[in-house]
Design a protein around this motif. Structure first.
Motif, short mmCIF file in Angstrom:
data_model
loop_
_atom_site.label_atom_id
_atom_site.label_comp_id
_atom_site.label_asym_id
_atom_site.label_seq_id
_atom_site.Cartn_x
_atom_site.Cartn_y
_atom_site.Cartn_z
N GLU A 151 0.83 -1.22 0.00
CA GLU A 151 0.00 0.00 0.00
C GLU A 151 0.86 1.26 0.00
O GLU A 151 0.52 2.25 -0.66
CB GLU A 151 -0.95 0.01 1.20
CG GLU A 151 -2.19 -0.83 1.01
CD GLU A 151 -3.18 -0.69 2.14
OE1 GLU A 151 -4.38 -0.99 1.90
OE2 GLU A 151 -2.79 -0.29 3.25
N SER A 155 0.29 5.22 -5.05
CA SER A 155 -0.43 6.45 -4.71
C SER A 155 -1.76 6.10 -4.05
O SER A 155 -2.28 4.99 -4.21
CB SER A 155 -0.68 7.27 -5.98
OG SER A 155 -1.58 6.59 -6.85
N LYS A 156 -2.32 7.04 -3.31
CA LYS A 156 -3.61 6.80 -2.63
C LYS A 156 -4.69 6.45 -3.63
O LYS A 156 -5.55 5.59 -3.37
CB LYS A 156 -3.99 8.04 -1.82
CG LYS A 156 -3.08 8.31 -0.64
CD LYS A 156 -3.52 9.55 0.12
CE LYS A 156 -2.60 9.81 1.31
NZ LYS A 156 -3.01 11.03 2.06
N LYS A 157 -4.69 7.10 -4.77
CA LYS A 157 -5.70 6.85 -5.80
C LYS A 157 -5.60 5.43 -6.33
O LYS A 157 -6.62 4.73 -6.48
CB LYS A 157 -5.53 7.85 -6.94
CG LYS A 157 -6.52 7.69 -8.06
CD LYS A 157 -6.28 8.73 -9.15
CE LYS A 157 -7.24 8.56 -10.31
NZ LYS A 157 -7.00 9.57 -11.38
N ARG A 159 -4.39 2.76 -4.90
CA ARG A 159 -4.71 1.74 -3.89
C ARG A 159 -6.18 1.34 -3.92
O ARG A 159 -6.55 0.25 -3.44
CB ARG A 159 -4.38 2.25 -2.50
CG ARG A 159 -2.91 2.50 -2.23
CD ARG A 159 -2.73 3.14 -0.88
NE ARG A 159 -1.50 3.92 -0.82
CZ ARG A 159 -1.22 4.78 0.14
NH1 ARG A 159 -2.07 4.96 1.14
NH2 ARG A 159 -0.08 5.45 0.13
N GLU A 213 4.46 10.82 -6.46
CA GLU A 213 3.87 10.63 -5.13
C GLU A 213 4.60 9.54 -4.34
O GLU A 213 4.00 8.88 -3.50
CB GLU A 213 2.38 10.29 -5.27
CG GLU A 213 1.56 11.37 -5.94
CD GLU A 213 0.12 10.95 -6.16
OE1 GLU A 213 -0.58 10.68 -5.16
OE2 GLU A 213 -0.30 10.88 -7.33
N CYS A 215 6.37 7.89 -1.54
CA CYS A 215 6.55 8.16 -0.11
C CYS A 215 7.52 7.15 0.51
O CYS A 215 7.60 7.04 1.74
CB CYS A 215 5.21 8.13 0.62
SG CYS A 215 4.42 6.50 0.68
N GLY A 240 3.10 6.46 -7.38
CA GLY A 240 3.88 6.28 -6.17
C GLY A 240 5.23 5.64 -6.44
O GLY A 240 5.80 5.79 -7.52
#
Length: 264
Positions: A151, A155-157, A159, A213, A215, A240
């Motif tokens: 995860e 990127s958050k999108k 996931r 993105e 992290c 990501g």
């Protein structure tokens, strides 16, 4: 897509006539050749050689593991059958790729560093500290370790997509999972690695790719790489840490273009 296992740890996937464009892929921390299959599946060119990581059982008793050990093991696996290649290193694999491009330059036609760093020598943290804390925190009852790791790599999108769940399912089916002892060994190797002397001696055409993105890689790592390898070409792609799975088409266009540039 059909992969041929040439020997233990070395996989070959052909997208066009053998030997036209050879690409060697080195996965990141915890990654395997199997985890890279979905990346290669979306490409339309090349003959691709995927490497499984070196395991603790391959080393002598009591021997420490270093990034340089993986580099030597990969060169040994490739042998003389793959005399020249374009080298793609992902995350930790980018550290290994730096060593190979520096010490076996006669084999490397171009170097492609994806979402990578400069190692942790001297107490430097190449990984985002908050991400490292989340990865290494004690697991809660019923928590899925693989999901926790992956995860943070997207990127958050992404996931929230079906593609993420499909990749998670793919990784669960790996026939050669990385053991806990190997994961620990790899982490220690990253922490002890010092990239500067290798980066500064690289002469082959070099390209750097990062996710907008991401992290996982610590802030400033891209600039550290560029400070030691000033000729490297820098590219940013939406997504990501594993941006090449989120935006495979954008990545293929860049990768193919840069390989062609390196061959002219």
């Amino acid at each position: 897509m059909t992969a041929k296992i040439l020997e233990a740890g070395l996989h070959r996937i052909q997208k066009e006539p053998l030997g036209k464009v050879n690409c060697v892929w080195i996965p990141g921390w915890g990654g395997t050749a199997w985890s890279l299959y979905p990346v290669i599946e979306k490409l339309s060119f090349g003959t691709h050689y995927l490497l499984d990581p070196i395991h603790k059982k391959q080393l002598g008793n009591g021997q420490d593991f270093a990034i340089e050990d993986m580099a030597q093991a990969i060169l040994k696996s490739l042998g003389n059958d793959v005399s020249s290649f374009h080298l793609i290193g992902i995350s930790m694999g980018g550290l290994v790729a730096q060593v190979i491009a520096s010490t076996a330059a006669e084999k490397v036609r171009s170097l492609h560093l994806c979402c990578t760093n400069t190692g942790g020598h001297g107490g430097h943290s190449p990984i985002n500290r908050e991400t490292a804390k989340l990865w290494t925190a004690p697991y809660q009852k019923g928590e899925d370790p693989l999901r926790r790791v992956l995860e943070l790599c997207f990127s958050k999108k992404f996931r929230l997509t079906r593609e993420f769940e499909d990749y998670l399912g793919h990784c669960r089916k790996t026939p050669n999972p990385v053991t806990g002892s190997t994961l620990k060994m790899q982490w220690e190797a990253i922490s002890n690695f010092y990239a500067a002397p290798y980066l500064e001696s690289i002469q082959v055409p070099s390209f750097l790719y990062g996710g907008a993105e991401d992290c996982v890689v610590a802030l400033g790592e891209k600039e550290r790489i560029k400070s030691h390898l000033e000729t490297i070409s820098d590219h940013m792609i939406e997504g990501g840490h594993l941006f090449f799975l989120e935006n495979p088409r954008d990545f293929e266009i860049l990768l193919r273009s840069n390989i062609q540039i390196s061959m002219t």
